[in-house]
Write a protein that holds these residues in place. Structure first.
Motif, PDB file in Angstrom:
ATOM      1  N   TRP A  10      44.725  -1.016  55.303  1.00 21.27           N
ATOM      2  CA  TRP A  10      44.294  -0.866  53.911  1.00 21.27           C
ATOM      3  C   TRP A  10      44.393   0.578  53.444  1.00 21.27           C
ATOM      4  N   ARG A  11      44.188   1.537  54.332  1.00 20.93           N
ATOM      5  CA  ARG A  11      44.340   2.941  53.954  1.00 20.93           C
ATOM      6  C   ARG A  11      45.781   3.231  53.563  1.00 20.93           C
ATOM      7  N   VAL A  12      46.728   2.725  54.351  1.00 18.86           N
ATOM      8  CA  VAL A  12      48.147   2.951  54.073  1.00 18.86           C
ATOM      9  C   VAL A  12      48.556   2.239  52.778  1.00 18.86           C
ATOM     10  N   ARG A  13      48.082   1.024  52.581  1.00 17.10           N
ATOM     11  CA  ARG A  13      48.403   0.300  51.345  1.00 17.10           C
ATOM     12  C   ARG A  13      47.873   1.042  50.127  1.00 17.10           C
ATOM     13  N   THR A  14      46.658   1.543  50.217  1.00 10.23           N
ATOM     14  CA  THR A  14      46.073   2.291  49.100  1.00 10.23           C
ATOM     15  C   THR A  14      46.926   3.504  48.776  1.00 10.23           C
ATOM     16  N   ARG A  15      47.274   4.264  49.801  1.00 14.96           N
ATOM     17  CA  ARG A  15      48.080   5.466  49.589  1.00 14.96           C
ATOM     18  C   ARG A  15      49.441   5.129  49.001  1.00 14.96           C
ATOM     19  N   ASN A  16      50.091   4.100  49.513  1.00 19.04           N
ATOM     20  CA  ASN A  16      51.426   3.745  49.046  1.00 19.04           C
ATOM     21  C   ASN A  16      51.431   3.293  47.588  1.00 19.04           C
ATOM     22  N   PHE A  17      50.461   2.487  47.196  1.00 18.13           N
ATOM     23  CA  PHE A  17      50.418   2.067  45.803  1.00 18.13           C
ATOM     24  C   PHE A  17      50.072   3.227  44.876  1.00 18.13           C
ATOM     25  N   ALA A  18      49.211   4.110  45.310  1.00 20.14           N
ATOM     26  CA  ALA A  18      48.896   5.289  44.496  1.00 20.14           C
ATOM     27  C   ALA A  18      50.133   6.174  44.337  1.00 20.14           C
ATOM     28  N   LEU A  19      50.864   6.383  45.419  1.00 15.57           N
ATOM     29  CA  LEU A  19      52.090   7.183  45.332  1.00 15.57           C
ATOM     30  C   LEU A  19      53.152   6.493  44.477  1.00 15.57           C
ATOM     31  N   GLY A  20      53.212   5.179  44.535  1.00 13.98           N
ATOM     32  CA  GLY A  20      54.134   4.435  43.685  1.00 13.98           C
ATOM     33  C   GLY A  20      53.810   4.630  42.212  1.00 13.98           C
ATOM     34  N   GLY A  21      52.529   4.626  41.875  1.00 16.74           N
ATOM     35  CA  GLY A  21      52.120   4.876  40.498  1.00 16.74           C
ATOM     36  C   GLY A  21      52.473   6.271  40.041  1.00 16.74           C
ATOM     37  N   VAL A  22      52.270   7.245  40.901  1.00  9.14           N
ATOM     38  CA  VAL A  22      52.626   8.631  40.569  1.00  9.14           C
ATOM     39  C   VAL A  22      54.134   8.755  40.364  1.00  9.14           C
ATOM     40  N   ALA A  23      54.904   8.098  41.203  1.00 11.32           N
ATOM     41  CA  ALA A  23      56.366   8.143  41.063  1.00 11.32           C
ATOM     42  C   ALA A  23      56.809   7.519  39.744  1.00 11.32           C
ATOM     43  N   CYS A  24      56.153   6.438  39.326  1.00 10.05           N
ATOM     44  CA  CYS A  24      56.485   5.814  38.044  1.00 10.05           C
ATOM     45  C   CYS A  24      56.198   6.756  36.884  1.00 10.05           C
ATOM     46  N   VAL A  25      55.050   7.407  36.907  1.00 10.68           N
ATOM     47  CA  VAL A  25      54.705   8.332  35.822  1.00 10.68           C
ATOM     48  C   VAL A  25      55.667   9.507  35.790  1.00 10.68           C
ATOM     49  N   MET A  26      55.965  10.059  36.945  1.00 13.27           N
ATOM     50  CA  MET A  26      56.896  11.193  36.978  1.00 13.27           C
ATOM     51  C   MET A  26      58.264  10.772  36.461  1.00 13.27           C
ATOM     52  N   SER A  27      58.748   9.614  36.874  1.00 11.14           N
ATOM     53  CA  SER A  27      60.044   9.127  36.402  1.00 11.14           C
ATOM     54  C   SER A  27      60.017   8.875  34.896  1.00 11.14           C
ATOM     55  N   ALA A  28      58.908   8.323  34.411  1.00  5.45           N
ATOM     56  CA  ALA A  28      58.801   8.039  32.979  1.00  5.45           C
ATOM     57  C   ALA A  28      58.874   9.315  32.158  1.00  5.45           C
ATOM     58  N   PHE A  29      58.190  10.337  32.595  1.00  8.72           N
ATOM     59  CA  PHE A  29      58.205  11.579  31.821  1.00  8.72           C
ATOM     60  C   PHE A  29      59.530  12.329  31.944  1.00  8.72           C
ATOM     61  N   VAL A  30      60.200  12.198  33.056  1.00  6.74           N
ATOM     62  CA  VAL A  30      61.542  12.788  33.176  1.00  6.74           C
ATOM     63  C   VAL A  30      62.490  12.083  32.213  1.00  6.74           C
ATOM     64  N   LEU A  31      62.404  10.750  32.153  1.00 10.03           N
ATOM     65  CA  LEU A  31      63.247  10.002  31.220  1.00 10.03           C
ATOM     66  C   LEU A  31      62.903  10.332  29.765  1.00 10.03           C
ATOM     67  N   LYS A  32      61.621  10.501  29.487  1.00  8.86           N
ATOM     68  CA  LYS A  32      61.203  10.832  28.128  1.00  8.86           C
ATOM     69  C   LYS A  32      61.735  12.209  27.741  1.00  8.86           C
ATOM     70  N   ALA A  33      61.756  13.118  28.684  1.00  8.31           N
ATOM     71  CA  ALA A  33      62.233  14.477  28.408  1.00  8.31           C
ATOM     72  C   ALA A  33      63.743  14.499  28.167  1.00  8.31           C
ATOM     73  N   THR A  34      64.485  13.587  28.800  1.00 16.28           N
ATOM     74  CA  THR A  34      65.932  13.573  28.596  1.00 16.28           C
ATOM     75  C   THR A  34      66.293  13.043  27.219  1.00 16.28           C
ATOM     76  N   GLY A  35      65.492  12.137  26.669  1.00 17.19           N
ATOM     77  CA  GLY A  35      65.676  11.665  25.310  1.00 17.19           C
ATOM     78  C   GLY A  35      66.848  10.732  25.081  1.00 17.19           C
ATOM     79  N   THR A  36      67.341  10.047  26.080  1.00 20.65           N
ATOM     80  CA  THR A  36      68.435   9.104  25.876  1.00 20.65           C
ATOM     81  C   THR A  36      67.908   7.808  25.264  1.00 20.65           C
ATOM     82  N   THR A  37      68.791   6.996  24.720  1.00 21.27           N
ATOM     83  CA  THR A  37      68.360   5.746  24.085  1.00 21.27           C
ATOM     84  C   THR A  37      67.871   4.730  25.105  1.00 21.27           C
ATOM     85  N   VAL A  38      68.444   4.731  26.263  1.00 23.63           N
ATOM     86  CA  VAL A  38      68.001   3.816  27.319  1.00 23.63           C
ATOM     87  C   VAL A  38      66.624   4.232  27.832  1.00 23.63           C
TER      88      VAL A  38
END
Length: 95
Positions: A10-38
């Motif tokens: 459960w410790r590993v699952r907690t960490r992995n899902f938290a890191l997955g969420g952080v990766a999604c946010v970081m990817s989202a803001f990188v995409l937002k900064a690029t400003g492409t239509t996709v």
């Protein structure tokens, strides 16, 4: 699965899902900064994934605490000592 292995699971699952969420946010803001239509469509999907990863991470944290407490009680401790150990490992407000 032994109790200590279940705690680790459960410790590993907690960490992995938290890191997955952080990766999604970081990817989202990188995409937002690029400003492409996709990026606008992908941005929304990544934010939804962030929320889902966050909710699953909260659930995993709850299960981690329950298994940790049960393991401590099975090893001769009490719920109070489990809580004290938990607060030593993860101090309130330190996160």
């Amino acid at each position: 699965m032994a109790d200590s292995n279940l705690v680790q699971h459960w410790r590993v699952r907690t960490r992995n899902f938290a890191l997955g969420g952080v990766a999604c946010v970081m990817s989202a803001f990188v995409l937002k900064a690029t400003g492409t239509t996709v990026a606008a469509k992908v941005f929304d999907v990544l934010l939804v994934l962030f929320v889902l990863f966050g909710l699953v991470a909260l659930y995993c944290t709850h299960r981690y605490w329950q298994v940790f407490r049960d393991d401590e009680i099975a090893n001769g401790g009490s719920a109070k000592t489990a809580q004290e150990k938990w607060h030593e490992m993860y101090p309130p407000g330190a996160g």
